[in-house]
Design a protein around this motif. Structure first.
Motif, PDB file in Angstrom:
ATOM      1  N   GLU A 178       0.848  -1.183   0.000  1.00  0.00           N
ATOM      2  CA  GLU A 178       0.000   0.000   0.000  1.00  0.00           C
ATOM      3  C   GLU A 178       0.889   1.241   0.000  1.00  0.00           C
ATOM      4  O   GLU A 178       2.081   1.162   0.329  1.00  0.00           O
ATOM      5  CB  GLU A 178      -0.939   0.022   1.214  1.00  0.00           C
ATOM      6  CG  GLU A 178      -0.235   0.033   2.552  1.00  0.00           C
ATOM      7  CD  GLU A 178      -1.212   0.032   3.724  1.00  0.00           C
ATOM      8  OE1 GLU A 178      -2.356  -0.407   3.537  1.00  0.00           O
ATOM      9  OE2 GLU A 178      -0.818   0.480   4.815  1.00  0.00           O
ATOM     10  N   VAL A 179       0.310   2.366  -0.395  1.00  0.00           N
ATOM     11  CA  VAL A 179       1.059   3.622  -0.414  1.00  0.00           C
ATOM     12  C   VAL A 179       0.161   4.725   0.146  1.00  0.00           C
ATOM     13  O   VAL A 179      -1.065   4.564   0.235  1.00  0.00           O
ATOM     14  CB  VAL A 179       1.500   4.011  -1.848  1.00  0.00           C
ATOM     15  CG1 VAL A 179       2.478   2.998  -2.407  1.00  0.00           C
ATOM     16  CG2 VAL A 179       0.298   4.179  -2.761  1.00  0.00           C
ATOM     17  N   THR A 180       0.760   5.837   0.510  1.00  0.00           N
ATOM     18  CA  THR A 180      -0.011   7.017   0.881  1.00  0.00           C
ATOM     19  C   THR A 180       0.122   8.046  -0.240  1.00  0.00           C
ATOM     20  O   THR A 180       1.106   8.023  -1.001  1.00  0.00           O
ATOM     21  CB  THR A 180       0.490   7.644   2.197  1.00  0.00           C
ATOM     22  OG1 THR A 180       1.825   8.155   1.991  1.00  0.00           O
ATOM     23  CG2 THR A 180       0.493   6.610   3.318  1.00  0.00           C
ATOM     24  N   LEU A 181      -0.848   8.930  -0.318  1.00  0.00           N
ATOM     25  CA  LEU A 181      -0.771   9.969  -1.343  1.00  0.00           C
ATOM     26  C   LEU A 181       0.462  10.838  -1.157  1.00  0.00           C
ATOM     27  O   LEU A 181       1.104  11.252  -2.129  1.00  0.00           O
ATOM     28  CB  LEU A 181      -2.037  10.839  -1.307  1.00  0.00           C
ATOM     29  CG  LEU A 181      -3.313  10.237  -1.879  1.00  0.00           C
ATOM     30  CD1 LEU A 181      -4.480  11.195  -1.694  1.00  0.00           C
ATOM     31  CD2 LEU A 181      -3.147   9.908  -3.361  1.00  0.00           C
ATOM     32  N   GLU A 182       0.820  11.117   0.102  1.00  0.00           N
ATOM     33  CA  GLU A 182       1.954  11.999   0.355  1.00  0.00           C
ATOM     34  C   GLU A 182       3.265  11.388  -0.135  1.00  0.00           C
ATOM     35  O   GLU A 182       4.173  12.109  -0.574  1.00  0.00           O
ATOM     36  CB  GLU A 182       2.043  12.326   1.845  1.00  0.00           C
ATOM     37  CG  GLU A 182       2.943  13.505   2.151  1.00  0.00           C
ATOM     38  CD  GLU A 182       2.694  14.104   3.522  1.00  0.00           C
ATOM     39  OE1 GLU A 182       3.287  15.149   3.804  1.00  0.00           O
ATOM     40  OE2 GLU A 182       1.898  13.522   4.292  1.00  0.00           O
ATOM     41  N   GLU A 183       3.365  10.052  -0.094  1.00  0.00           N
ATOM     42  CA  GLU A 183       4.558   9.381  -0.635  1.00  0.00           C
ATOM     43  C   GLU A 183       4.763   9.695  -2.110  1.00  0.00           C
ATOM     44  O   GLU A 183       5.883   9.727  -2.611  1.00  0.00           O
ATOM     45  CB  GLU A 183       4.430   7.864  -0.482  1.00  0.00           C
ATOM     46  CG  GLU A 183       4.657   7.300   0.893  1.00  0.00           C
ATOM     47  CD  GLU A 183       4.516   5.782   0.878  1.00  0.00           C
ATOM     48  OE1 GLU A 183       5.400   5.125   0.269  1.00  0.00           O
ATOM     49  OE2 GLU A 183       3.530   5.264   1.426  1.00  0.00           O
ATOM     50  N   LEU A 184       3.650   9.905  -2.808  1.00  0.00           N
ATOM     51  CA  LEU A 184       3.713  10.049  -4.258  1.00  0.00           C
ATOM     52  C   LEU A 184       4.254  11.396  -4.705  1.00  0.00           C
ATOM     53  O   LEU A 184       4.476  11.621  -5.896  1.00  0.00           O
ATOM     54  CB  LEU A 184       2.323   9.813  -4.864  1.00  0.00           C
ATOM     55  CG  LEU A 184       1.716   8.442  -4.536  1.00  0.00           C
ATOM     56  CD1 LEU A 184       0.344   8.301  -5.173  1.00  0.00           C
ATOM     57  CD2 LEU A 184       2.636   7.309  -5.009  1.00  0.00           C
ATOM     58  N   THR A 185       4.474  12.308  -3.744  1.00  0.00           N
ATOM     59  CA  THR A 185       5.082  13.588  -4.109  1.00  0.00           C
ATOM     60  C   THR A 185       6.522  13.393  -4.586  1.00  0.00           C
ATOM     61  O   THR A 185       7.086  14.290  -5.226  1.00  0.00           O
ATOM     62  CB  THR A 185       5.070  14.566  -2.906  1.00  0.00           C
ATOM     63  OG1 THR A 185       5.766  13.959  -1.808  1.00  0.00           O
ATOM     64  CG2 THR A 185       3.638  14.889  -2.487  1.00  0.00           C
ATOM     65  N   GLN A 186       7.087  12.231  -4.297  1.00  0.00           N
ATOM     66  CA  GLN A 186       8.467  11.948  -4.688  1.00  0.00           C
ATOM     67  C   GLN A 186       8.556  11.091  -5.958  1.00  0.00           C
ATOM     68  O   GLN A 186       9.643  10.660  -6.340  1.00  0.00           O
ATOM     69  CB  GLN A 186       9.195  11.216  -3.535  1.00  0.00           C
ATOM     70  CG  GLN A 186       9.117  11.927  -2.195  1.00  0.00           C
ATOM     71  CD  GLN A 186       9.722  13.316  -2.234  1.00  0.00           C
ATOM     72  OE1 GLN A 186      10.779  13.512  -2.830  1.00  0.00           O
ATOM     73  NE2 GLN A 186       9.041  14.273  -1.617  1.00  0.00           N
TER      74      GLN A 186
END
Length: 296
Positions: A178-186
């Motif tokens: 799973e991932v968080t949306l905030e992780e995807l800023t990178q």
């Protein structure tokens, strides 16, 4: 007041230009002007103000437009009902669907519908203004985001669907459960342009929690986004069911989004007080089954 003159009036109202309206109707501009004058004389008030070359609808014109849509729809309903008495497999069904769902997911359902109703003319439109198209009688059925209750409409819930991250199977993100949306800023993302409902749902959740997502490319169709993911250009955030219906993207995997995540709530809508043919009913039932299976 016959419906022909109402049709002429509606064309002028839509174009706010007598020459363009006449060309659209396939009649001469003097003939159109004469018919509008006759309609105004019958009603006892002007429908348009003519200011030089500019045409502006009066308050009476705006009011007549609302009732004119209902009059023309009532005429179409009557004709449809008569046609159905002759044959239950004739007529036209107009459907408005959100762009991402019309892109390619519903084609198998359309094929099945055409097999059962070969004489029916199915017209499917891609739009983000689904409810507006139904309320203006431009379409018979709509599949869109759930809206507030409206007594003019029949609104059938189609379930809720979370968004997930779609990535290439070789991506480092593909290893995550799973991932968080905030992780995807990178990470590199490909998304719809701003203003598209799917993009706005994602952006709203991010803004609520104090961050924004950047994109490396933006395109306006779901199939194009999946092609970009397949090519390794970036990941995308889409409704979970988008990948369920297809085996044509073997190198793409979806990953649940934890924490705050976008969710869309869908509904089927159609105008409450209008004729509904057997073909309409059948298509409605298939659409309900399709989306409920997808969101379950």
């Amino acid at each position: 007041m016959d419906t022909r003159n109402i049709t002429y009036f509606m064309a002028v109202f839509d174009h706010l230009h007598f020459t363009k309206a006449a060309e659209h109707l396939g009649i001469s501009q003097p003939t159109l002007s004469q018919q509008i004058r006759l309609l105004e004389a019958e009603l006892g008030m002007p429908l348009f103000d003519r200011i030089g070359k500019k045409v502006v609808a009066t308050e009476a014109g705006s009011l007549l437009y609302q009732y004119g849509m209902k009059m023309l729809q009532a005429e179409r309903d009557a004709k449809s009902a008569m046609k159905e008495l002759l044959s239950e497999k004739r007529g036209t069904v107009r459907l408005a669907v959100l762009p991402s769902d019309l892109d390619f997911q519903l084609v198998p359902l359309f094929v099945e519908f055409k097999t059962h109703y070969p004489e029916i003319n199915l017209k499917a439109f891609s739009t983000i203004f689904v409810r507006e198209e139904v309320l203006s009688h431009k379409v018979d059925l709509g599949i869109g985001l759930r809206g507030p209750a409206d007594k003019r409409l029949v609104q059938v819930p189609l379930g809720s669907e979370p968004y997930e991250l779609f990535v290439h199977s070789d991506s480092e993100l593909a290893k995550k459960s799973e991932v968080t949306l905030e992780e995807l800023t990178q990470h590199a993302l490909v998304m719809y342009p701003k203003g598209y409902l799917g993009r706005d749902l994602v952006d709203d959740v991010c803004k609520k929690h104090g961050f924004e997502l950047d994109t490396v490319m933006e395109v306006g169709s779901a199939s194009s986004l999946l092609q970009l993911v397949e090519a390794g250009i970036g990941a995308t955030i889409q409704p979970r069911g988008l990948l369920k219906q297809h085996s044509t993207w073997p190198n793409i995997v979806s990953i649940p989004i934890s924490g705050p995540a976008p969710i869309r709530h869908l509904e089927l809508t159609y105008y409450a007080n209008r004729f509904v043919s057997k073909a309409h009913k059948q298509l409605s039932e298939w659409l309900i089954d399709f989306f409920k299976a997808r969101t379950s």
